[in-house]
Design a protein around this motif. Structure first.
Motif, mmCIF file in Angstrom:
data_model
loop_
_atom_site.group_PDB
_atom_site.id
_atom_site.type_symbol
_atom_site.label_atom_id
_atom_site.label_comp_id
_atom_site.label_asym_id
_atom_site.label_seq_id
_atom_site.Cartn_x
_atom_site.Cartn_y
_atom_site.Cartn_z
ATOM 1 N N ALA A 126 31.598 44.893 -30.490
ATOM 2 C CA ALA A 126 32.354 43.762 -29.939
ATOM 3 C C ALA A 126 33.690 43.587 -30.659
ATOM 4 C CB ALA A 126 31.528 42.484 -30.034
ATOM 5 N N ASN A 127 33.670 43.800 -31.985
ATOM 6 C CA ASN A 127 34.892 43.734 -32.773
ATOM 7 C C ASN A 127 35.944 44.720 -32.286
ATOM 8 O OD1 ASN A 127 35.853 42.413 -35.077
ATOM 9 N ND2 ASN A 127 33.932 42.892 -36.113
ATOM 10 N N ARG A 128 35.504 45.912 -31.966
ATOM 11 C CA ARG A 128 36.416 46.960 -31.516
ATOM 12 C C ARG A 128 36.876 46.760 -30.084
ATOM 13 N NH1 ARG A 128 39.393 51.167 -33.942
ATOM 14 N NH2 ARG A 128 38.899 50.531 -36.046
ATOM 15 N N LEU A 129 35.944 46.346 -29.206
ATOM 16 C CA LEU A 129 36.265 46.374 -27.772
ATOM 17 C C LEU A 129 36.667 45.007 -27.227
ATOM 18 C CD1 LEU A 129 33.523 48.782 -26.379
ATOM 19 C CD2 LEU A 129 35.833 49.320 -27.136
ATOM 20 N N ILE A 130 36.231 43.923 -27.879
ATOM 21 C CA ILE A 130 36.551 42.596 -27.324
ATOM 22 C C ILE A 130 37.684 41.961 -28.131
ATOM 23 C CG2 ILE A 130 35.684 40.332 -26.619
ATOM 24 C CD1 ILE A 130 32.939 41.627 -26.173
ATOM 25 N N HIS A 131 37.442 41.645 -29.394
ATOM 26 C CA HIS A 131 38.557 41.198 -30.238
ATOM 27 C C HIS A 131 38.160 41.277 -31.708
ATOM 28 C CE1 HIS A 131 36.949 37.220 -31.410
ATOM 29 N NE2 HIS A 131 36.522 37.093 -30.184
ATOM 30 N N ASP A 132 39.186 41.318 -32.564
ATOM 31 C CA ASP A 132 38.989 41.337 -34.020
ATOM 32 C C ASP A 132 38.235 40.087 -34.451
ATOM 33 O OD1 ASP A 132 40.478 43.571 -34.199
ATOM 34 O OD2 ASP A 132 42.287 42.587 -34.978
ATOM 35 N N ASP A 133 37.511 40.200 -35.528
ATOM 36 C CA ASP A 133 36.870 39.045 -36.136
ATOM 37 C C ASP A 133 35.872 38.369 -35.193
ATOM 38 O OD1 ASP A 133 36.491 37.496 -38.368
ATOM 39 O OD2 ASP A 133 37.888 35.932 -37.712
ATOM 40 N N TYR A 134 35.216 39.175 -34.370
ATOM 41 C CA TYR A 134 34.228 38.680 -33.409
ATOM 42 C C TYR A 134 33.035 38.102 -34.153
ATOM 43 C CZ TYR A 134 31.648 38.810 -28.963
ATOM 44 O OH TYR A 134 30.964 38.491 -27.815
ATOM 45 N N LYS A 135 32.606 36.920 -33.731
ATOM 46 C CA LYS A 135 31.431 36.277 -34.344
ATOM 47 C C LYS A 135 30.267 36.394 -33.363
ATOM 48 C CE LYS A 135 33.500 34.502 -38.064
ATOM 49 N NZ LYS A 135 34.466 35.592 -38.264
ATOM 50 N N ILE A 136 29.405 37.362 -33.600
ATOM 51 C CA ILE A 136 28.357 37.649 -32.622
ATOM 52 C C ILE A 136 27.420 36.448 -32.435
ATOM 53 C CG2 ILE A 136 26.836 38.811 -34.315
ATOM 54 C CD1 ILE A 136 27.205 40.293 -30.898
ATOM 55 N N THR A 137 27.160 35.727 -33.521
ATOM 56 C CA THR A 137 26.229 34.597 -33.433
ATOM 57 C C THR A 137 26.772 33.520 -32.493
ATOM 58 O OG1 THR A 137 25.759 35.066 -35.723
ATOM 59 C CG2 THR A 137 24.858 33.026 -34.872
ATOM 60 N N LYS A 138 28.087 33.343 -32.538
ATOM 61 C CA LYS A 138 28.718 32.311 -31.731
ATOM 62 C C LYS A 138 29.126 32.835 -30.347
ATOM 63 C CE LYS A 138 32.791 29.589 -32.160
ATOM 64 N NZ LYS A 138 34.010 30.252 -32.545
ATOM 65 N N GLU A 139 29.542 34.089 -30.279
ATOM 66 C CA GLU A 139 30.220 34.555 -29.066
ATOM 67 C C GLU A 139 29.358 35.431 -28.148
ATOM 68 O OE1 GLU A 139 34.568 35.495 -29.594
ATOM 69 O OE2 GLU A 139 34.032 35.415 -31.712
ATOM 70 N N HIS A 140 28.144 35.826 -28.596
ATOM 71 C CA HIS A 140 27.316 36.670 -27.716
ATOM 72 C C HIS A 140 27.134 35.961 -26.374
ATOM 73 C CE1 HIS A 140 23.615 34.241 -27.745
ATOM 74 N NE2 HIS A 140 23.990 33.896 -28.965
ATOM 75 N N GLY A 141 27.125 36.731 -25.321
ATOM 76 C CA GLY A 141 26.912 36.142 -23.992
ATOM 77 C C GLY A 141 28.170 35.598 -23.329
#
Ligand code: URA
Length: 189
Positions: A126-141
């Motif tokens: 997600a960091n590579r393909l969506i945006h830097d500093d992606y927070k999976i816990t907050k942003e999944h889904g």
């Protein structure tokens, strides 16, 4: 644009980073090469390195089981690959330099597949393909559209094996993925 044979041939011979020295197999990708849905993980683990196929260990089995619940099968209607194609030692996170060396192959795979939806498996993808500093816990889904492709993420299957408490969130995300497929992927179901 490269064709599949040429791209896979280059990737299998790759020496762009030090992971080439310790690999058993390059793990190029698997599934339907004209799928509307793509899944992207971080990099091969031990089983994948030994077999040359993405997501074939315990996490891969869990992933296949979960995806079958929403009608997705790698031999039928999705393509799956990783950010890096060779196994990092002891399954550590791939270094940025390794990701930089390898990401071009994934970009070419995406261009050849032409997916409508890309689901990132875990933070690294997600960091590579969506945006830097992606927070999976907050942003999944959550969904983001970029260049005509819908991107989202779910927890990495290895994280679900470590913490089954994350599974209910993932089932919610999977149902939303099924809904998005119904909206934007006329050939998938
Ligand atoms: N984890 C990944 O991110 N990719 C694989 O192919 C296997 C495990």
């Amino acid at each position: 644009m490269a064709n599949w044979e040429e791209l896979e041939r280059r990737c299998l011979a790759c020496q762009r980073c030090a992971l080439a020295d310790s690999r058993t197999h390059v793990v190029f990708g698997a599934g339907q090469k004209d799928a509307e849905v793509m899944f992207v993980g971080e990099g091969p683990g031990e089983n994948e390195d030994l077999q040359g196929e993405p997501f074939v260990g315990r996490g891969g089995q869990l992933l296949d089981d979960m995806l079958s619940l929403i009608g997705l099968y790698r031999d039928k209607n999705f393509y799956i690959a990783n950010i890096v194609k060779c196994r990092p030692p002891r399954n550590r996170d791939p270094l940025n330099t390794e990701q930089d060396a390898c990401i071009g192959y994934l970009r070419e795979q995406i261009a050849l597949v032409g997916p409508k939806i890309i689901v990132c498996l875990g933070r690294i993808a997600a960091n590579r393909l969506i945006h830097d500093d992606y927070k999976i816990t907050k942003e999944h889904g959550q969904w983001v559209e970029k260049d005509g492709i819908w991107y989202t993420s779910i927890y990495h299957p290895a994280a679900l094996l470590r913490d089954p408490g994350k599974k209910p969130d993932t089932f919610v995300d999977l149902r939303a993925i099924r809904e998005k497929i119904r909206q934007v992927c006329p050939r998938t179901y």
